[in-house]
Design an enzyme around this catalytic site. Structure first.
Site, PDB file in Angstrom:
ATOM      1  N   LYS A 136      41.099  30.608  56.164  1.00 16.61           N
ATOM      2  CA  LYS A 136      40.742  31.601  57.174  1.00 16.61           C
ATOM      3  C   LYS A 136      41.980  31.941  58.003  1.00 16.61           C
ATOM      4  O   LYS A 136      42.982  31.230  57.988  1.00 16.61           O
ATOM      5  CB  LYS A 136      39.665  31.051  58.146  1.00 16.61           C
ATOM      6  CG  LYS A 136      38.365  30.624  57.501  1.00 16.61           C
ATOM      7  CD  LYS A 136      37.540  31.792  57.047  1.00 16.61           C
ATOM      8  CE  LYS A 136      36.186  31.378  56.516  1.00 16.61           C
ATOM      9  NZ  LYS A 136      36.189  30.918  55.134  1.00 16.61           N
ATOM     10  N   SER A 151      35.548  34.897  50.878  1.00 17.10           N
ATOM     11  CA  SER A 151      35.552  35.094  52.333  1.00 17.10           C
ATOM     12  C   SER A 151      36.834  35.743  52.846  1.00 17.10           C
ATOM     13  O   SER A 151      36.872  36.199  53.980  1.00 17.10           O
ATOM     14  CB  SER A 151      35.320  33.769  53.066  1.00 17.10           C
ATOM     15  OG  SER A 151      36.448  32.931  52.960  1.00 17.10           O
TER      16      SER A 151
END
Length: 154
Positions: free
Chosen positions: A103, A66
């Site tokens: 993230k 990701s």
């Protein structure tokens, strides 16, 4: 090192009781080769270079893709500092609803978004109903070298 395996990242405690000295080659150029041994200046301690707050610093091994567009690949090691106050734009290891994730933090007014660096994934809006904490801030990335087969193929 003690390991805790959670989805997305494997966490290791740090030990800075000993020095980890390696020779430092200054002035390495990505051009014409030269004898690197002629440029050994000093030895450096990687603990001192990478760890500013030993009591609150951990290593984490990345699992997943990701954050691939941030040059963060499966198998890379992260240096994670839990003492750094999270801020907009920082890469963070977050605990969200029972799982760890890596993230970018985006603060938009009163909203917090966890933003991936891969268009295949959507940002995550953190709500009051979520079990959420910024577990630590990524301060360094230790890249896993590409396998020789990957280099030859590319």
């Amino acid at each position: 090192m003690i390991s805790k395996r959670k989805s997305g990242i494997e966490i290791f405690s740090m030990s800075v009781d000993t020095k980890f000295l390696l020779p430092l080659f200054e002035g390495l150029k990505a051009g014409f080769p030269s004898p690197a041994a002629d440029y050994i200046d000093v030895a450096i301690d990687l603990n001192k270079e990478l760890i500013k707050h030993p009591a609150s610093t951990f290593l984490g091994r990345v699992s997943g893709d990701s954050m691939k567009d941030a040059n963060l690949d499966d198998g890379d090691l992260l240096v994670i500092d839990k003492s750094i106050r999270p801020a907009h734009g920082m890469m963070a290891v977050c605990f969200l609803d029972g799982e760890f994730t890596i993230k970018y933090i985006k603060i938009d007014g009163e909203n917090i978004l966890l933003v991936p660096a891969n268009d295949a994934y959507d940002p995550i809006l953190v709500t009051q109903d979520d079990n959420f904490v910024v577990w630590g801030i990524v301060t360094s990335i230790i890249k896993k070298p590409k396998e020789l087969d990957d280099v030859r193929a590319g």
